[in-house]
Design a protein around this motif. Sequence first.
Motif, PDB file in Angstrom:
ATOM      1  N   ASP A  13      -7.408  19.645  37.282  1.00  0.00           N
ATOM      2  CA  ASP A  13      -7.643  18.300  36.767  1.00  0.00           C
ATOM      3  C   ASP A  13      -7.540  17.156  37.777  1.00  0.00           C
ATOM      4  N   ARG A  14      -7.086  17.450  39.032  1.00  0.00           N
ATOM      5  CA  ARG A  14      -6.951  16.325  39.971  1.00  0.00           C
ATOM      6  C   ARG A  14      -6.857  16.814  41.419  1.00  0.00           C
ATOM      7  N   LEU A  15      -7.069  15.877  42.328  1.00  0.00           N
ATOM      8  CA  LEU A  15      -6.886  16.115  43.758  1.00  0.00           C
ATOM      9  C   LEU A  15      -5.396  16.192  44.063  1.00  0.00           C
ATOM     10  N   THR A  16      -4.964  17.204  44.808  1.00  0.00           N
ATOM     11  CA  THR A  16      -3.542  17.334  45.155  1.00  0.00           C
ATOM     12  C   THR A  16      -3.281  17.052  46.628  1.00  0.00           C
ATOM     13  N   ASN A  17      -4.197  17.443  47.504  1.00  0.00           N
ATOM     14  CA  ASN A  17      -4.022  17.240  48.938  1.00  0.00           C
ATOM     15  C   ASN A  17      -5.336  16.830  49.577  1.00  0.00           C
ATOM     16  N   ASN A  18      -5.242  15.883  50.471  1.00  0.00           N
ATOM     17  CA  ASN A  18      -6.298  15.551  51.416  1.00  0.00           C
ATOM     18  C   ASN A  18      -5.558  14.947  52.605  1.00  0.00           C
ATOM     19  N   ASP A  19      -4.918  15.835  53.372  1.00  0.00           N
ATOM     20  CA  ASP A  19      -3.975  15.445  54.414  1.00  0.00           C
ATOM     21  C   ASP A  19      -4.533  15.822  55.789  1.00  0.00           C
ATOM     22  N   GLY A  39       6.201  13.534  75.759  1.00  0.00           N
ATOM     23  CA  GLY A  39       5.587  12.348  75.188  1.00  0.00           C
ATOM     24  C   GLY A  39       4.636  12.789  74.093  1.00  0.00           C
ATOM     25  N   ILE A  40       4.477  11.968  73.057  1.00  0.00           N
ATOM     26  CA  ILE A  40       3.644  12.360  71.922  1.00  0.00           C
ATOM     27  C   ILE A  40       2.896  11.164  71.346  1.00  0.00           C
ATOM     28  N   LEU A  41       1.682  11.422  70.892  1.00  0.00           N
ATOM     29  CA  LEU A  41       0.890  10.490  70.084  1.00  0.00           C
ATOM     30  C   LEU A  41       0.501  11.246  68.825  1.00  0.00           C
ATOM     31  N   ASN A  42       0.667  10.621  67.667  1.00  0.00           N
ATOM     32  CA  ASN A  42       0.397  11.306  66.409  1.00  0.00           C
ATOM     33  C   ASN A  42      -0.262  10.335  65.430  1.00  0.00           C
ATOM     34  N   TYR A  43      -1.276  10.825  64.724  1.00  0.00           N
ATOM     35  CA  TYR A  43      -1.919  10.046  63.662  1.00  0.00           C
ATOM     36  C   TYR A  43      -1.946  10.900  62.402  1.00  0.00           C
ATOM     37  N   THR A  44      -1.528  10.314  61.271  1.00  0.00           N
ATOM     38  CA  THR A  44      -1.484  11.042  60.002  1.00  0.00           C
ATOM     39  C   THR A  44      -2.053  10.184  58.892  1.00  0.00           C
ATOM     40  N   THR A  45      -2.790  10.824  58.002  1.00  0.00           N
ATOM     41  CA  THR A  45      -3.148  10.240  56.724  1.00  0.00           C
ATOM     42  C   THR A  45      -2.903  11.334  55.689  1.00  0.00           C
ATOM     43  N   SER A  46      -2.214  11.005  54.591  1.00  0.00           N
ATOM     44  CA  SER A  46      -1.809  12.036  53.644  1.00  0.00           C
ATOM     45  C   SER A  46      -1.896  11.528  52.207  1.00  0.00           C
ATOM     46  N   TYR A  47      -2.819  12.093  51.459  1.00  0.00           N
ATOM     47  CA  TYR A  47      -2.951  11.769  50.039  1.00  0.00           C
ATOM     48  C   TYR A  47      -1.695  12.189  49.279  1.00  0.00           C
ATOM     49  N   SER A  48      -1.183  13.385  49.570  1.00  0.00           N
ATOM     50  CA  SER A  48      -0.049  13.923  48.823  1.00  0.00           C
ATOM     51  C   SER A  48       1.260  13.175  49.099  1.00  0.00           C
ATOM     52  N   LEU A  49       1.394  12.553  50.267  1.00  0.00           N
ATOM     53  CA  LEU A  49       2.613  11.805  50.603  1.00  0.00           C
ATOM     54  C   LEU A  49       2.437  10.287  50.474  1.00  0.00           C
ATOM     55  N   ASN A 152      -1.125  36.788  58.004  1.00  0.00           N
ATOM     56  CA  ASN A 152      -0.388  35.556  58.293  1.00  0.00           C
ATOM     57  C   ASN A 152       0.100  34.915  56.998  1.00  0.00           C
ATOM     58  N   THR A 153       1.327  34.406  57.039  1.00  0.00           N
ATOM     59  CA  THR A 153       1.885  33.628  55.943  1.00  0.00           C
ATOM     60  C   THR A 153       2.521  32.377  56.541  1.00  0.00           C
ATOM     61  N   LYS A 154       2.215  31.230  55.961  1.00  0.00           N
ATOM     62  CA  LYS A 154       2.757  29.973  56.466  1.00  0.00           C
ATOM     63  C   LYS A 154       3.319  29.158  55.302  1.00  0.00           C
ATOM     64  N   PHE A 155       4.519  28.605  55.512  1.00  0.00           N
ATOM     65  CA  PHE A 155       5.163  27.745  54.531  1.00  0.00           C
ATOM     66  C   PHE A 155       5.387  26.379  55.171  1.00  0.00           C
ATOM     67  N   LEU A 156       4.919  25.323  54.504  1.00  0.00           N
ATOM     68  CA  LEU A 156       5.068  23.953  54.988  1.00  0.00           C
ATOM     69  C   LEU A 156       5.831  23.124  53.957  1.00  0.00           C
ATOM     70  N   TYR A 157       6.739  22.291  54.453  1.00  0.00           N
ATOM     71  CA  TYR A 157       7.452  21.346  53.591  1.00  0.00           C
ATOM     72  C   TYR A 157       7.446  19.992  54.298  1.00  0.00           C
ATOM     73  N   ASN A 158       7.087  18.954  53.561  1.00  0.00           N
ATOM     74  CA  ASN A 158       7.063  17.590  54.092  1.00  0.00           C
ATOM     75  C   ASN A 158       7.703  16.654  53.078  1.00  0.00           C
ATOM     76  N   LYS A 159       8.502  15.723  53.597  1.00  0.00           N
ATOM     77  CA  LYS A 159       9.114  14.713  52.743  1.00  0.00           C
ATOM     78  C   LYS A 159       9.089  13.368  53.464  1.00  0.00           C
ATOM     79  N   ASN A 160       8.667  12.344  52.743  1.00  0.00           N
ATOM     80  CA  ASN A 160       8.696  10.983  53.245  1.00  0.00           C
ATOM     81  C   ASN A 160       9.514  10.165  52.260  1.00  0.00           C
ATOM     82  N   SER A 161      10.719   9.761  52.643  1.00  0.00           N
ATOM     83  CA  SER A 161      11.606   9.061  51.712  1.00  0.00           C
ATOM     84  C   SER A 161      11.078   7.674  51.355  1.00  0.00           C
ATOM     85  N   ARG A 162      10.326   7.077  52.241  1.00  0.00           N
ATOM     86  CA  ARG A 162       9.821   5.720  51.993  1.00  0.00           C
ATOM     87  C   ARG A 162       8.826   5.707  50.830  1.00  0.00           C
TER      88      ARG A 162
END
Length: 180
Positions: A13-19, A39-49, A152-162
């Motif tokens: 019934d809905r979109l869950t991820n487009n990250d 050193g690191i440069l990172n860009y993120t866009t996350s529908y789920s977060l 292969n098996t992969k488990f991902l967990y992400n949390k953004n408190s803001r």
Amino acid sequence: NSSGTWIYGMSPDRLTNNDFTLTGNVNLYRHFPEFYYWGILNYTTSYSLNIKHQGQAGLGVAYNFLNQPDLWLNVSNGFIGELSRIIQGDSAIINYQTIRNSLRVQFMFKLGERFTFKTGNLFQPSLEFISDHIINSESEFNYQLWKGLNLNTKFLYNKNSRTENENMILAYAVGVPRYF
């Protein structure tokens, strides 16, 4: 080094991820083989977060406590500057910037030629706002069925408190490794 990931998912019934995440990093070994600067440069866009745009850039140090072909443990720490545009609550769009401490622990264990376990865990608390933190965890099991064919098996967990959002993703696949 550079990498990019895109995770897309829908329920009936809905979109869950487009990250989408794009990362570039550099390591500089100067004094000891087990100690280096990063050193690191990172860009993120996350529908789920609820992250519209997030850019991060930072510097730090890392140390390989174990550095064997079959066993590896790395701990790194540094400071990250962040510019973000997020959705807070149901609809409030917030633009903000902060400085974060970035603590990362990575571990790899290989049993023979067939089994490999890898995990990388990241904790990034804001230095300005005590309740603002990011947690990322990625664990991967790889089992070689035959030469050139892996399970292969992969488990991902992400949390953004803001944004008060989190996601968990479990993926599995049969793969043929190819490097270029």
